[in-house]
Design a protein around this motif. Structure first.
Motif, PDB file in Angstrom:
ATOM      1  N   ALA A   1      43.880  38.099  41.498  1.00 25.02           N
ATOM      2  CA  ALA A   1      44.882  37.636  41.337  1.00 25.02           C
ATOM      3  C   ALA A   1      46.306  38.624  41.897  1.00 25.02           C
ATOM      4  N   LEU A   2      46.051  39.622  41.343  1.00 25.34           N
ATOM      5  CA  LEU A   2      47.176  40.755  41.452  1.00 25.34           C
ATOM      6  C   LEU A   2      47.157  41.521  42.555  1.00 25.34           C
ATOM      7  N   ASP A   3      46.044  41.394  43.268  1.00 26.09           N
ATOM      8  CA  ASP A   3      45.714  42.185  44.550  1.00 26.09           C
ATOM      9  C   ASP A   3      45.594  43.823  44.478  1.00 26.09           C
ATOM     10  N   VAL A   4      44.806  44.091  43.344  1.00 19.69           N
ATOM     11  CA  VAL A   4      44.689  45.346  43.163  1.00 19.69           C
ATOM     12  C   VAL A   4      43.421  45.862  42.874  1.00 19.69           C
ATOM     13  N   ASP A   5      42.928  46.987  43.125  1.00 21.34           N
ATOM     14  CA  ASP A   5      41.680  47.623  42.866  1.00 21.34           C
ATOM     15  C   ASP A   5      41.266  47.459  41.337  1.00 21.34           C
ATOM     16  N   PRO A   6      40.135  47.129  40.925  1.00 24.71           N
ATOM     17  CA  PRO A   6      39.838  46.707  39.505  1.00 24.71           C
ATOM     18  C   PRO A   6      39.983  48.070  38.851  1.00 24.71           C
ATOM     19  N   ARG A   7      39.794  49.087  39.545  1.00 23.45           N
ATOM     20  CA  ARG A   7      39.683  50.689  38.749  1.00 23.45           C
ATOM     21  C   ARG A   7      41.291  50.838  38.210  1.00 23.45           C
ATOM     22  N   GLU A   8      42.294  50.389  38.980  1.00 23.78           N
ATOM     23  CA  GLU A   8      43.545  50.505  38.156  1.00 23.78           C
ATOM     24  C   GLU A   8      44.039  50.422  36.870  1.00 23.78           C
ATOM     25  N   PHE A   9      43.090  49.069  36.631  1.00 26.43           N
ATOM     26  CA  PHE A   9      43.296  48.790  34.928  1.00 26.43           C
ATOM     27  C   PHE A   9      42.735  49.734  34.165  1.00 26.43           C
ATOM     28  N   LEU A  10      41.790  50.535  34.528  1.00 31.11           N
ATOM     29  CA  LEU A  10      41.025  51.564  33.604  1.00 31.11           C
ATOM     30  C   LEU A  10      41.388  52.781  33.708  1.00 31.11           C
ATOM     31  N   SER A  11      42.269  52.883  34.537  1.00 25.43           N
ATOM     32  CA  SER A  11      43.017  54.445  34.770  1.00 25.43           C
ATOM     33  C   SER A  11      43.865  54.882  33.998  1.00 25.43           C
ATOM     34  N   VAL A  12      43.544  55.996  33.286  1.00 25.07           N
ATOM     35  CA  VAL A  12      44.712  56.439  32.118  1.00 25.07           C
ATOM     36  C   VAL A  12      45.632  56.914  32.489  1.00 25.07           C
ATOM     37  N   ALA A  13      45.798  57.503  33.801  1.00 24.32           N
ATOM     38  CA  ALA A  13      47.148  57.980  34.330  1.00 24.32           C
ATOM     39  C   ALA A  13      47.736  56.861  35.247  1.00 24.32           C
ATOM     40  N   GLY A  14      47.264  55.850  35.345  1.00 25.68           N
ATOM     41  CA  GLY A  14      47.847  54.745  36.400  1.00 25.68           C
ATOM     42  C   GLY A  14      47.019  54.971  37.587  1.00 25.68           C
ATOM     43  N   PRO A  15      47.869  53.987  38.415  1.00 25.91           N
ATOM     44  CA  PRO A  15      47.141  53.888  39.869  1.00 25.91           C
ATOM     45  C   PRO A  15      47.476  55.415  40.514  1.00 25.91           C
ATOM     46  N   THR A  16      46.298  55.761  41.278  1.00 21.52           N
ATOM     47  CA  THR A  16      46.405  56.879  41.973  1.00 21.52           C
ATOM     48  C   THR A  16      45.868  56.534  43.548  1.00 21.52           C
ATOM     49  N   SER A  17      46.329  57.629  44.365  1.00 20.16           N
ATOM     50  CA  SER A  17      45.862  57.502  45.729  1.00 20.16           C
ATOM     51  C   SER A  17      44.560  57.579  45.860  1.00 20.16           C
ATOM     52  N   GLN A  18      43.770  58.588  45.109  1.00 17.62           N
ATOM     53  CA  GLN A  18      42.564  58.765  45.086  1.00 17.62           C
ATOM     54  C   GLN A  18      41.564  57.457  44.749  1.00 17.62           C
ATOM     55  N   ALA A  19      41.933  56.771  43.868  1.00 14.00           N
ATOM     56  CA  ALA A  19      41.284  55.334  43.523  1.00 14.00           C
ATOM     57  C   ALA A  19      41.408  54.409  44.768  1.00 14.00           C
TER      58      ALA A  19
ATOM     59  N   ALA B   1      45.178  47.089  28.603  1.00 13.28           N
ATOM     60  CA  ALA B   1      46.472  46.366  28.291  1.00 13.28           C
ATOM     61  C   ALA B   1      47.628  46.588  28.938  1.00 13.28           C
ATOM     62  N   THR B   2      47.742  48.256  28.808  1.00 11.57           N
ATOM     63  CA  THR B   2      49.053  48.787  29.003  1.00 11.57           C
ATOM     64  C   THR B   2      48.922  48.602  30.694  1.00 11.57           C
ATOM     65  N   ASN B   3      48.295  48.840  31.576  1.00  6.18           N
ATOM     66  CA  ASN B   3      48.003  48.711  32.936  1.00  6.18           C
ATOM     67  C   ASN B   3      48.135  47.354  33.495  1.00  6.18           C
ATOM     68  N   LEU B   4      47.584  46.480  32.666  1.00  6.02           N
ATOM     69  CA  LEU B   4      47.879  45.065  33.170  1.00  6.02           C
ATOM     70  C   LEU B   4      48.992  44.654  33.000  1.00  6.02           C
ATOM     71  N   ARG B   5      49.725  45.192  31.945  1.00  7.70           N
ATOM     72  CA  ARG B   5      51.211  44.655  31.790  1.00  7.70           C
ATOM     73  C   ARG B   5      52.247  45.329  32.786  1.00  7.70           C
ATOM     74  N   ARG B   6      51.894  46.586  32.924  1.00  3.91           N
ATOM     75  CA  ARG B   6      52.764  47.304  33.874  1.00  3.91           C
ATOM     76  C   ARG B   6      52.402  46.585  35.442  1.00  3.91           C
ATOM     77  N   ILE B   7      51.204  46.553  35.766  1.00  6.58           N
ATOM     78  CA  ILE B   7      50.958  46.127  36.999  1.00  6.58           C
ATOM     79  C   ILE B   7      51.651  44.631  37.278  1.00  6.58           C
ATOM     80  N   ARG B   8      51.259  43.753  36.461  1.00 11.70           N
ATOM     81  CA  ARG B   8      52.077  42.478  36.260  1.00 11.70           C
ATOM     82  C   ARG B   8      53.555  42.475  36.302  1.00 11.70           C
ATOM     83  N   HIS B   9      54.073  43.341  35.553  1.00 12.86           N
ATOM     84  CA  HIS B   9      55.527  43.272  35.512  1.00 12.86           C
ATOM     85  C   HIS B   9      56.188  43.818  37.018  1.00 12.86           C
ATOM     86  N   GLY B  10      55.215  44.870  37.583  1.00 14.68           N
ATOM     87  CA  GLY B  10      55.698  45.509  38.906  1.00 14.68           C
ATOM     88  C   GLY B  10      55.373  44.398  40.013  1.00 14.68           C
ATOM     89  N   LYS B  11      54.843  43.359  39.756  1.00  9.43           N
ATOM     90  CA  LYS B  11      54.672  42.280  40.604  1.00  9.43           C
ATOM     91  C   LYS B  11      55.549  41.111  40.204  1.00  9.43           C
TER      92      LYS B  11
END
Length: 78
Positions: free
Chosen positions: A57-75, A8-18
């Motif tokens: 739809a958001l053009d992001v790797d699905p792993r970003e939604f489950l990352s506790v620390a948010g998006p990482t370059s490693q992912a 939920a947190t990551n989806l909202r953050r990514i959606r707002h970022g876009k």
């Protein structure tokens, strides 16, 4: 760790970022705005199919939604 809340947190953050509204995301995914809102509040679990639709739809790797620390370059590299 509650993965629904992480998602939920990551989806909202990514959606707002876009700079998308829930309505715009719903339109892009073919999901209802109510369903998107429920996922963003952590009230509903997203299925893998829905996760894929949102990811596309958001053009992001699905792993970003489950990352506790948010998006990482490693992912993005794997």
């Amino acid at each position: 760790m509650d993965l629904n809340q992480v998602m939920a947190t990551n989806l909202r953050r990514i959606r707002h970022g876009k700079k998308l509204t829930q309505e715009e995301l719903a339109h892009r995914t073919g999901l209802s705005m109510r369903h998107i809102g429920s996922i963003e509040r952590g009230k509903t679990s997203a299925t893998l199919t829905v996760l894929g639709q949102i990811s596309e739809a958001l053009d992001v790797d699905p792993r970003e939604f489950l990352s506790v620390a948010g998006p990482t370059s490693q992912a993005r590299r794997t």
